[in-house]
Design a protein around this motif. Structure first.
Motif, PDB file in Angstrom:
ATOM      1  N   LEU A 272      33.651  58.507  59.015  1.00  0.00           N
ATOM      2  CA  LEU A 272      33.744  59.960  59.122  1.00  0.00           C
ATOM      3  C   LEU A 272      35.190  60.439  59.025  1.00  0.00           C
ATOM      4  N   LYS A 273      36.137  59.498  59.186  1.00  0.00           N
ATOM      5  CA  LYS A 273      37.560  59.823  59.068  1.00  0.00           C
ATOM      6  C   LYS A 273      38.218  58.833  58.114  1.00  0.00           C
ATOM      7  N   ARG A 274      39.303  59.278  57.491  1.00  0.00           N
ATOM      8  CA  ARG A 274      39.982  58.399  56.540  1.00  0.00           C
ATOM      9  C   ARG A 274      40.751  57.286  57.236  1.00  0.00           C
ATOM     10  N   GLU A 275      40.901  57.373  58.546  1.00  0.00           N
ATOM     11  CA  GLU A 275      41.563  56.303  59.293  1.00  0.00           C
ATOM     12  C   GLU A 275      40.684  55.060  59.399  1.00  0.00           C
ATOM     13  N   GLU A 276      39.405  55.211  59.089  1.00  0.00           N
ATOM     14  CA  GLU A 276      38.485  54.074  59.161  1.00  0.00           C
ATOM     15  C   GLU A 276      38.486  53.343  57.818  1.00  0.00           C
TER      16      GLU A 276
ATOM     17  N   GLY B 230      21.162  60.352  56.423  1.00  0.00           N
ATOM     18  CA  GLY B 230      21.419  60.269  57.858  1.00  0.00           C
ATOM     19  C   GLY B 230      22.907  60.202  58.158  1.00  0.00           C
ATOM     20  N   PHE B 231      23.300  59.227  59.004  1.00  0.00           N
ATOM     21  CA  PHE B 231      24.704  59.060  59.375  1.00  0.00           C
ATOM     22  C   PHE B 231      25.577  58.841  58.143  1.00  0.00           C
ATOM     23  N   SER B 232      25.066  58.118  57.158  1.00  0.00           N
ATOM     24  CA  SER B 232      25.871  57.763  55.984  1.00  0.00           C
ATOM     25  C   SER B 232      25.991  58.896  54.967  1.00  0.00           C
ATOM     26  N   ARG B 233      25.276  59.992  55.180  1.00  0.00           N
ATOM     27  CA  ARG B 233      25.275  61.084  54.198  1.00  0.00           C
ATOM     28  C   ARG B 233      26.647  61.748  54.064  1.00  0.00           C
ATOM     29  N   LEU B 234      27.421  61.798  55.143  1.00  0.00           N
ATOM     30  CA  LEU B 234      28.687  62.531  55.132  1.00  0.00           C
ATOM     31  C   LEU B 234      29.894  61.607  55.331  1.00  0.00           C
ATOM     32  N   LEU B 235      29.795  60.390  54.836  1.00  0.00           N
ATOM     33  CA  LEU B 235      30.904  59.452  54.962  1.00  0.00           C
ATOM     34  C   LEU B 235      31.837  59.556  53.761  1.00  0.00           C
ATOM     35  N   TYR B 236      33.116  59.244  53.986  1.00  0.00           N
ATOM     36  CA  TYR B 236      34.073  59.191  52.883  1.00  0.00           C
ATOM     37  C   TYR B 236      33.705  58.042  51.943  1.00  0.00           C
ATOM     38  N   HIS B 237      33.871  58.281  50.638  1.00  0.00           N
ATOM     39  CA  HIS B 237      33.597  57.231  49.662  1.00  0.00           C
ATOM     40  C   HIS B 237      34.448  57.469  48.416  1.00  0.00           C
ATOM     41  N   ALA B 238      34.522  56.450  47.572  1.00  0.00           N
ATOM     42  CA  ALA B 238      35.368  56.529  46.378  1.00  0.00           C
ATOM     43  C   ALA B 238      35.018  55.383  45.434  1.00  0.00           C
ATOM     44  N   VAL B 239      35.471  55.502  44.192  1.00  0.00           N
ATOM     45  CA  VAL B 239      35.351  54.418  43.197  1.00  0.00           C
ATOM     46  C   VAL B 239      36.762  54.136  42.694  1.00  0.00           C
ATOM     47  N   PRO B 240      37.409  53.079  43.199  1.00  0.00           N
ATOM     48  CA  PRO B 240      38.788  52.813  42.789  1.00  0.00           C
ATOM     49  C   PRO B 240      38.911  52.125  41.435  1.00  0.00           C
ATOM     50  N   ARG B 241      37.823  51.511  40.976  1.00  0.00           N
ATOM     51  CA  ARG B 241      38.001  50.642  39.817  1.00  0.00           C
ATOM     52  C   ARG B 241      36.682  50.405  39.084  1.00  0.00           C
ATOM     53  N   VAL B 242      36.761  50.409  37.757  1.00  0.00           N
ATOM     54  CA  VAL B 242      35.644  50.018  36.900  1.00  0.00           C
ATOM     55  C   VAL B 242      35.948  48.623  36.363  1.00  0.00           C
ATOM     56  N   LEU B 243      34.927  47.750  36.386  1.00  0.00           N
ATOM     57  CA  LEU B 243      35.111  46.343  36.022  1.00  0.00           C
ATOM     58  C   LEU B 243      34.183  45.975  34.867  1.00  0.00           C
ATOM     59  N   PRO B 244      34.602  45.029  34.012  1.00  0.00           N
ATOM     60  CA  PRO B 244      33.662  44.512  33.015  1.00  0.00           C
ATOM     61  C   PRO B 244      32.475  43.865  33.716  1.00  0.00           C
ATOM     62  N   ASN B 245      31.300  43.976  33.137  1.00  0.00           N
ATOM     63  CA  ASN B 245      30.124  43.401  33.790  1.00  0.00           C
ATOM     64  C   ASN B 245      30.324  41.901  33.994  1.00  0.00           C
ATOM     65  N   PRO B 246      29.869  41.372  35.135  1.00  0.00           N
ATOM     66  CA  PRO B 246      30.209  39.992  35.532  1.00  0.00           C
ATOM     67  C   PRO B 246      29.609  38.923  34.632  1.00  0.00           C
ATOM     68  N   GLU B 247      28.671  39.294  33.749  1.00  0.00           N
ATOM     69  CA  GLU B 247      28.083  38.284  32.860  1.00  0.00           C
ATOM     70  C   GLU B 247      29.041  37.881  31.748  1.00  0.00           C
ATOM     71  N   GLY B 248      30.123  38.677  31.572  1.00  0.00           N
ATOM     72  CA  GLY B 248      31.106  38.335  30.553  1.00  0.00           C
ATOM     73  C   GLY B 248      30.727  38.760  29.148  1.00  0.00           C
ATOM     74  N   THR B 249      29.624  39.474  28.998  1.00  0.00           N
ATOM     75  CA  THR B 249      29.182  39.960  27.693  1.00  0.00           C
ATOM     76  C   THR B 249      29.582  41.428  27.531  1.00  0.00           C
ATOM     77  N   ALA B 250      29.512  41.930  26.290  1.00  0.00           N
ATOM     78  CA  ALA B 250      29.908  43.317  26.045  1.00  0.00           C
ATOM     79  C   ALA B 250      29.071  44.287  26.867  1.00  0.00           C
ATOM     80  N   LEU B 251      27.777  44.009  26.991  1.00  0.00           N
ATOM     81  CA  LEU B 251      26.869  44.828  27.803  1.00  0.00           C
ATOM     82  C   LEU B 251      26.084  43.926  28.746  1.00  0.00           C
TER      83      LEU B 251
END
Length: 364
Positions: free
Chosen positions: A239-243, A260-281
């Motif tokens: 609920l706070k950025r200190e967490e 519920g409780f998780s509806r109003l939590l801070y969230h973010a996407v810092p990074r996009v990664l190639p799919n772990p299978e190592g293929t183009a898709l």
């Protein structure tokens, strides 16, 4: 290193971990939760199996709910992770809709900020040939679809006021509403109404800043998130950025439900990664759609030509759909003076953070 940063806590612990995972050379991903390997803080989550008929699941392009693999996280009540529940080939429909149909007017997108209206009417038509011919060079000019960062549907989010309003609304896509209602119902939220959507379009140099989705007037309804294409790291905090947040992988087809409780939590996407299978898709996107679709299916067959354009786009991109119910049943927007529906969007990169100011300036 990630574990040490997590234990450290203190002032804006979230931002420290965001920067850690944002680094292109960050190789320490051992602390990232992988739901394909349950254990530790991951546990199996119970779904409301009988509330969605197999027929309705099939119509939405989903496996029967009894076959879904749903998980929760200790410390995050109300958070549900569903590992790719889509039937073979059905992800292709949603990718095509996000690239070909949903960006069409009257939807609103980031390109409206600095392009004349007639220039953004047919992004697909203007981009498909360029995408089809595209090679691997970073220096090739980007098509309009590749410059797309976000699209809003239904009640259009006002990026200036951080509010929705009654006078800036267009019909919500019926196929996406049906999909969202089945997922919400399976998670115990009968009567969910898909009223607003924000579609985010990521590339390998994109991220999504730290925020809370609190503009909806009804927080008792869940936030649904659908991912397609390349993978990403998702950070779910408190609920706070200190967490300090928990980092987790999101792969193509995965669904997240924040309630519920998780509806109003801070969230973010810092990074996009190639799919772990190592293929183009990812291999799940190589699967073709069955020719025998159930009666009333919202899924449509994509032409081979259309899919080739989508596949080319996804080789370096990820698409995310977040669906919300804005108003409780019978609820209305408060009266506001001077609202005219203007100022519906931020500068192109205030939502998505790009690698550098120089890149940002050049793209704009």
């Amino acid at each position: 290193a990630a574990a040490a940063l997590t234990r450290e806590g203190g002032e804006d612990a979230f931002r420290r971990l965001f920067r850690f995972y944002r680094q292109r050379d960050a190789s320490d991903l051992r602390a990232v939760v992988d739901f394909s390997v349950p254990g530790g803080q991951v546990f199996r989550s119970q779904l409301s199996i009988s509330s969605v008929s197999d027929q309705d699941a099939y119509r939405a392009g989903l496996q029967p709910v009894s076959q879904w693999k749903a998980y929760g996280l200790n410390g995050y009540p109300g958070f549900i992770f569903i590992a790719n529940p889509f039937l073979p080939g059905c992800q292709r429909h949603w990718v095509k809709q996000c690239l070909k149909l949903y960006p069409q007017k009257p939807s609103v997108c980031n390109l409206d900020l600095h392009m004349a209206p007639e220039k953004t009417i047919d992004l697909w038509g203007q981009s498909k040939e360029q995408l089809r011919r595209k090679g691997s060079s970073k220096w090739e000019p980007r098509s309009l679809l590749e410059k797309l960062r976000w699209v809003t549907l239904g009640y259009h989010y006002n990026w200036d006021t951080k509010k929705y309003s009654a006078n800036h609304h267009t019909p919500f896509p019926s196929d996406l509403a049906f999909l969202s209602e089945q997922v919400a119902t399976a998670c115990g939220f009968q009567g969910f109404q898909a009223q607003a959507g924000i579609l985010n379009y990521y590339h390998f140099d994109s991220s999504l800043g730290i925020h809370v989705d609190e503009s909806e007037l009804d927080h008792s309804r869940p936030l649904l998130s659908f991912s397609f294409g390349q993978s990403s790291i998702f950070l779910l905090g408190g609920l706070k950025r200190e967490e300090a947040p928990t980092a987790m992988f999101m792969h193509s087809g995965d669904i997240m439900v924040m309630s519920g409780f998780s509806r109003l939590l801070y969230h973010a996407v810092p990074r996009v990664l190639p799919n772990p299978e190592g293929t183009a898709l990812p291999s799940c996107l190589d699967q073709e759609l069955s020719s025998d679709l159930p009666v009333g299916s919202v899924i449509e067959h994509s032409s081979e030509e259309d899919w080739q354009v989508c596949a080319k786009y996804l080789q370096s991109s990820r698409i995310n759909m977040t669906i919300r119910q804005v108003l409780a049943e019978g609820q209305k927007f408060p009266e506001e003076s001077g609202t005219n529906g203007k100022g519906q969007a931020p500068s192109e990169d205030s939502h998505h953070q790009e690698n550098s100011r120089a890149k940002r300036h050049k793209r704009n």
